[in-house]
Design a protein around this motif. Structure first.
Motif, mmCIF file in Angstrom:
data_model
loop_
_atom_site.group_PDB
_atom_site.id
_atom_site.type_symbol
_atom_site.label_atom_id
_atom_site.label_comp_id
_atom_site.label_asym_id
_atom_site.label_seq_id
_atom_site.Cartn_x
_atom_site.Cartn_y
_atom_site.Cartn_z
ATOM 1 N N MET A 1 0.969 -1.184 -0.150
ATOM 2 C CA MET A 1 -0.303 0.504 -0.302
ATOM 3 C C MET A 1 0.404 1.305 -0.416
ATOM 4 N N SER A 2 0.627 2.035 -0.901
ATOM 5 C CA SER A 2 1.179 3.233 -1.035
ATOM 6 C C SER A 2 0.896 4.156 0.060
ATOM 7 N N LYS A 3 2.532 5.357 0.726
ATOM 8 C CA LYS A 3 2.224 5.964 1.761
ATOM 9 C C LYS A 3 2.046 7.242 1.032
ATOM 10 N N THR A 4 1.570 8.331 2.018
ATOM 11 C CA THR A 4 2.140 9.616 1.727
ATOM 12 C C THR A 4 3.052 10.179 2.682
ATOM 13 N N ILE A 5 3.738 10.903 1.961
ATOM 14 C CA ILE A 5 4.747 11.496 2.878
ATOM 15 C C ILE A 5 4.907 13.022 2.491
ATOM 16 N N MET A 6 4.814 13.882 3.353
ATOM 17 C CA MET A 6 5.211 15.357 3.617
ATOM 18 C C MET A 6 6.394 15.525 4.078
ATOM 19 N N ALA A 7 7.300 16.737 3.702
ATOM 20 C CA ALA A 7 7.658 17.520 3.865
ATOM 21 C C ALA A 7 7.984 18.566 4.022
ATOM 22 N N VAL A 8 7.856 19.838 5.172
ATOM 23 C CA VAL A 8 7.402 20.555 5.607
ATOM 24 C C VAL A 8 8.883 21.635 5.941
ATOM 25 N N GLY A 9 9.021 22.675 4.182
ATOM 26 C CA GLY A 9 10.317 23.797 4.755
ATOM 27 C C GLY A 9 9.583 25.338 5.579
ATOM 28 N N ALA A 10 10.630 26.052 5.890
ATOM 29 C CA ALA A 10 10.152 27.182 6.314
ATOM 30 C C ALA A 10 9.948 28.092 4.916
ATOM 31 N N HIS A 11 10.817 27.945 3.924
ATOM 32 C CA HIS A 11 11.500 28.840 3.036
ATOM 33 C C HIS A 11 10.428 27.946 1.736
ATOM 34 N N THR A 12 10.318 28.199 0.797
ATOM 35 C CA THR A 12 10.707 27.224 -0.576
ATOM 36 C C THR A 12 12.036 27.779 -0.700
ATOM 37 N N GLY A 13 12.814 25.778 -1.636
ATOM 38 C CA GLY A 13 13.649 25.933 -1.262
ATOM 39 C C GLY A 13 14.059 24.921 -0.297
ATOM 40 N N ASP A 14 14.408 25.161 0.962
ATOM 41 C CA ASP A 14 14.481 24.084 2.022
ATOM 42 C C ASP A 14 14.128 23.016 2.419
ATOM 43 N N ALA A 15 12.811 21.989 1.910
ATOM 44 C CA ALA A 15 12.161 21.032 1.731
ATOM 45 C C ALA A 15 12.650 20.209 0.517
ATOM 46 N N GLN A 16 12.642 21.159 -0.383
ATOM 47 C CA GLN A 16 13.329 20.747 -1.016
ATOM 48 C C GLN A 16 14.153 20.062 -2.196
ATOM 49 N N LEU A 17 15.082 20.773 -1.199
ATOM 50 C CA LEU A 17 16.810 20.750 -1.201
ATOM 51 C C LEU A 17 17.370 19.786 -0.313
ATOM 52 N N THR A 18 16.619 19.959 1.055
ATOM 53 C CA THR A 18 16.983 18.822 1.993
ATOM 54 C C THR A 18 16.001 17.805 1.908
ATOM 55 N N CYS A 19 15.499 17.086 1.592
ATOM 56 C CA CYS A 19 14.338 16.189 1.677
ATOM 57 C C CYS A 19 13.902 15.271 0.545
ATOM 58 N N GLY A 20 14.639 16.306 -0.708
ATOM 59 C CA GLY A 20 14.200 16.145 -2.429
ATOM 60 C C GLY A 20 14.336 15.471 -2.718
ATOM 61 N N MET A 21 15.673 14.815 -2.124
ATOM 62 C CA MET A 21 16.108 13.423 -2.447
ATOM 63 C C MET A 21 15.464 12.185 -1.754
ATOM 64 N N HIS B 1 10.961 8.122 -3.048
ATOM 65 C CA HIS B 1 9.158 7.861 -2.672
ATOM 66 C C HIS B 1 8.239 7.532 -3.480
ATOM 67 N N ALA B 2 8.773 9.290 -4.676
ATOM 68 C CA ALA B 2 7.932 9.029 -5.663
ATOM 69 C C ALA B 2 8.283 7.786 -6.552
ATOM 70 N N MET B 3 9.303 7.616 -6.909
ATOM 71 C CA MET B 3 9.674 6.026 -7.946
ATOM 72 C C MET B 3 9.047 5.227 -7.049
ATOM 73 N N ALA B 4 9.038 4.831 -5.637
ATOM 74 C CA ALA B 4 8.243 4.024 -4.973
ATOM 75 C C ALA B 4 6.728 3.133 -5.347
ATOM 76 N N GLY B 5 6.213 4.789 -5.871
ATOM 77 C CA GLY B 5 4.858 4.339 -5.620
ATOM 78 C C GLY B 5 3.993 5.773 -4.567
ATOM 79 N N ASP B 6 4.666 6.529 -4.404
ATOM 80 C CA ASP B 6 3.995 6.718 -2.680
ATOM 81 C C ASP B 6 3.768 8.010 -3.179
ATOM 82 N N LYS B 7 2.895 9.057 -2.074
ATOM 83 C CA LYS B 7 2.437 10.115 -2.582
ATOM 84 C C LYS B 7 3.434 11.486 -1.738
ATOM 85 N N ILE B 8 3.933 12.531 -2.554
ATOM 86 C CA ILE B 8 4.485 13.128 -2.207
ATOM 87 C C ILE B 8 3.895 14.265 -1.577
#
Ligand code: ZN
Length: 232
Positions: free
Chosen positions: A1-21, A26-33
């Motif tokens: 069953m797919s999961k939903t993974i949330m990343a929270v950043g203070a500014h646009t860029g924070d979560a994308q840079l630090t959690c994005g990989m 997870h996206a490639m494994a079929g999870d929701k982002i």
């Protein structure tokens, strides 16, 4: 069953840079982002641009990044530099967690050189509590949040001792292709974001015998030996 993974950043860029990989993995494994930026980071403007002009550009770039991972971007209305920890802010984020049936949350470490990051840590930690607490009355059913970890961010280094390692070698190209959609990744003159986070992933990867790795710690910090995970 797919999961939903949330990343929270203070500014646009924070979560994308630090959690994005890891999000890309997870996206490639079929999870929701889902990526929530508590502010649009509009005050880190390119030369000659006002925050008012930069804000929509950042919001659009965050949406494009999330789209590239098959996920969703939410950018809240608070102004960059003015993020405050309040109960209402925590409840607003808790509602988003419940509405999206989030299973795992990645967010800022508690200490930072940036005041918005410290506020983001507290807001997210309380939001996880209220989103999960079955008896706390909110419109949506409680979220089943099984995992939450703090990401490695160069601005949040004080007392940060990462020991959860994730091999992101296969996801790295997807991340790199999409992170370039954010202006600051390659064009910020105050910090070489893409260069730093790419080098960090290579260095972290070397420590677990992989090409690229990303790492996290739990909050509160508990000393543990290096641990290697596959997915959240
Ligand atoms: Zn930031």
């Amino acid at each position: 069953m797919s999961k939903t993974i949330m990343a929270v950043g203070a500014h646009t860029g924070d979560a994308q840079l630090t959690c994005g990989m890891l999000l890309a993995k997870h996206a490639m494994a079929g999870d929701k982002i889902i990526i929530v930026d508590l502010t649009a980071g509009e005050k880190g403007t390119p030369k000659g641009m006002t925050p008012e002009e930069f804000r929509p550009q950042n919001i659009a770039a965050a949406a494009e990044f999330a789209k590239g991972l098959g996920g969703k971007s939410i950018v809240l209305d608070t102004l960059d530099g003015e993020l405050q920890y309040t109960h209402d802010a925590a409840i607003q984020l808790a509602n988003i967690m419940r509405e999206n049936e989030v299973n795992a949350v990645l967010y800022h470490w508690r200490n930072s050189i940036h005041r918005d990051h410290i506020a983001a840590h507290k807001i997210t930690e309380d939001a996880i509590f209220y989103a999960s607490l079955p008896t706390y009355p909110l419109p949506h059913a409680p979220a089943r949040i099984g995992g939450f970890m703090c990401a490695e961010n160069w601005e949040d280094a004080e007392g940060f001792n990462p020991y959860f390692y994730y091999d992101v070698t296969e996801a790295f190209p997807l991340w790199k292709e999409n992170i370039k959609k954010l202006w600051l990744a390659e064009h910020s003159t105050s910090f070489k974001y893409l260069r730093y986070y790419e080098a960090l992933a290579i260095a972290n990867g070397a420590l677990i015998g992989k090409d690229y790795a990303t790492r996290f710690c739990s909050s509160p910090q508990c000393p543990a030996p290096r641990q290697v995970g596959n997915l959240l």
